[in-house]
Design an enzyme around this catalytic site. Structure first.
Site, PDB file in Angstrom:
ATOM      1  N   PRO A   2      21.378  -3.325   9.419  1.00  0.00           N
ATOM      2  CA  PRO A   2      21.612  -2.056  10.126  1.00  0.00           C
ATOM      3  C   PRO A   2      22.209  -2.297  11.513  1.00  0.00           C
ATOM      4  O   PRO A   2      21.724  -3.141  12.258  1.00  0.00           O
ATOM      5  CB  PRO A   2      20.222  -1.424  10.235  1.00  0.00           C
ATOM      6  CG  PRO A   2      19.265  -2.369   9.633  1.00  0.00           C
ATOM      7  CD  PRO A   2      19.970  -3.587   9.165  1.00  0.00           C
ATOM      8  N   GLU A   3      23.272  -1.575  11.804  1.00  0.00           N
ATOM      9  CA  GLU A   3      23.882  -1.673  13.127  1.00  0.00           C
ATOM     10  C   GLU A   3      23.433  -0.479  13.969  1.00  0.00           C
ATOM     11  O   GLU A   3      22.651   0.352  13.529  1.00  0.00           O
ATOM     12  CB  GLU A   3      25.404  -1.703  12.981  1.00  0.00           C
ATOM     13  CG  GLU A   3      25.872  -2.965  12.258  1.00  0.00           C
ATOM     14  CD  GLU A   3      27.252  -3.401  12.716  1.00  0.00           C
ATOM     15  OE1 GLU A   3      27.540  -3.303  13.920  1.00  0.00           O
ATOM     16  OE2 GLU A   3      28.035  -3.828  11.863  1.00  0.00           O
ATOM     17  N   LYS A  59      19.355  -2.530  19.117  1.00  0.00           N
ATOM     18  CA  LYS A  59      19.103  -2.363  17.686  1.00  0.00           C
ATOM     19  C   LYS A  59      17.608  -2.287  17.398  1.00  0.00           C
ATOM     20  O   LYS A  59      17.169  -2.492  16.272  1.00  0.00           O
ATOM     21  CB  LYS A  59      19.736  -3.509  16.902  1.00  0.00           C
ATOM     22  CG  LYS A  59      21.258  -3.446  16.891  1.00  0.00           C
ATOM     23  CD  LYS A  59      21.843  -4.452  15.931  1.00  0.00           C
ATOM     24  CE  LYS A  59      23.292  -4.723  16.255  1.00  0.00           C
ATOM     25  NZ  LYS A  59      23.854  -5.795  15.421  1.00  0.00           N
ATOM     26  N   ARG A 301      32.064 -15.343  12.320  1.00  0.00           N
ATOM     27  CA  ARG A 301      32.029 -13.983  11.765  1.00  0.00           C
ATOM     28  C   ARG A 301      33.424 -13.556  11.335  1.00  0.00           C
ATOM     29  O   ARG A 301      34.409 -13.852  12.004  1.00  0.00           O
ATOM     30  CB  ARG A 301      31.528 -12.979  12.825  1.00  0.00           C
ATOM     31  CG  ARG A 301      30.229 -13.351  13.499  1.00  0.00           C
ATOM     32  CD  ARG A 301      29.030 -13.236  12.584  1.00  0.00           C
ATOM     33  NE  ARG A 301      28.854 -11.907  12.019  1.00  0.00           N
ATOM     34  CZ  ARG A 301      28.138 -10.946  12.614  1.00  0.00           C
ATOM     35  NH1 ARG A 301      27.566 -11.136  13.778  1.00  0.00           N
ATOM     36  NH2 ARG A 301      28.001  -9.780  12.022  1.00  0.00           N
TER      37      ARG A 301
END
Ligand SMILES: [Zn+2]
Length: 311
Positions: A2-3, A59, A301
């Protein structure tokens, strides 16, 4: 994982459901990884805490607790860590008397700003459910609420973290991207020779901008992910900040409609997706100029960009 928009949406959904409720008892599982604070400290902080607010910080999902310590009838140690089988009877018998309808006004707020901090990690979920709902595999914490419902933390992969902070001293690193002003934003990148993509993902600078939203924001502001942060002009940074806000707000708005599915479900099917323009669209045509989208790896990434639109 989840961002920021997902965490924001989840926090808002939880706020609607549990604000004003009181945590009566806490059960914590035996697995050590999810507990960033000692189990005894988590239980002692949460029990009798009234949930004054639920909000996102970076977050993290932060529950602000008004700590109502019970002057008489101290909480028996056994209710702190209940075995699932004993749970219903013991928890009910101790808590119902304490919370009796105005019979014993013994709650004295002594620590109005304790906080419960939940990081969902990769697969963490918070469920608000009825006590008879089946307990999912990988449930690591169950909070019994005064309303009769339970708030459960489930996390198969155990990258999620639960912790507590006293006196409201929890501070996530970095600055909120939705709150930062332009000058502060520009100052974050001054003299920074790293690729702008890495700088956006650096949680010590900006809080909660993850891989997807970084790629999408860079596309909308026509900046290549590898571009050195220090070479970006003030005007371009302004465009970038606006793009970040736009992307995050769109995703939050999309999330609002699917939140009930997400919070209560056991799967991830309720998860919403922003319409990606570059993220995970390698070799597909750019939505603006039809050039194939490129994928490169920066600091381990994946980064996606249009070689024509982004400089
Ligand atoms: Zn393009």
């Amino acid at each position: 994982m989840p961002e920021l928009p997902e965490v924001e949406t989840i926090a808002r959904g939880l706020a609607k459901r549990v604000t004003g409720d009181t945590i009566e008892s806490v059960w914590l599982g035996q697995k050590k990884e999810p507990l960033k604070s000692p189990a005894s400290e988590i239980a002692a902080t949460l029990e009798h805490g009234r949930i004054a607010a639920v909000r996102r910080m970076g977050k993290n999902i932060v529950f602000d607790l008004e700590q109502n310590h019970v002057a008489r009838a101290p909480s028996p140690a056994k209710s702190r860590k209940l075995n699932r089988k004993q749970k219903s009877t013991q928890a009910l018998s101790t808590t119902q008397t304490e919370a009796g309808e105005g019979a014993r006004p013994t709650h004295i707020p002594t620590n109005p700003k304790a906080q419960w901090i939940v990081h969902l990690g990769m697969t963490g979920r918070l469920q608000v459910c009825e006590p008879e709902a089946e307990i999912a595999k990988h449930t690591h914490a169950i909070l019994k609420l005064k309303s009769g419902r339970e708030l459960r933390f489930v996390d198969p992969r155990r990258f999620g973290r639960l912790s507590v902070a006293q006196a409201g001293d929890f501070a996530a690193s970095g600055v909120e991207p939705l709150e930062i002003d332009l000058d502060r934003f520009i100052s974050l990148f001054r003299g920074r020779k790293t690729p702008i993509k890495s700088a956006l993902l650096n949680q010590n600078l900006l809080r909660g901008v993850g891989n997807i939203y970084a790629d999408e924001s860079l596309f909308r502001s026509n900046l290549r992910p590898r571009r050195r942060a220090s070479t970006i002009t003030r005007d371009q940074l302004e465009k970038l900040l606006l793009a970040i806000r736009e992307v995050l707000k769109e995703a939050i708005a999309l999330g609002g409609s699917s939140i009930s599915d997400y919070v209560n479900s056991d799967g991830e099917e309720g998860f919403f997706q922003l319409q990606h323009r570059v993220y995970a669209r390698e070799a597909e045509p750019c939505l603006v100029c039809k050039t194939p989208v490129k994928r490169i790896v920066i600091a381990g990434r994946s980064s996606h960009y249009c070689p024509k639109c982004q400089k």
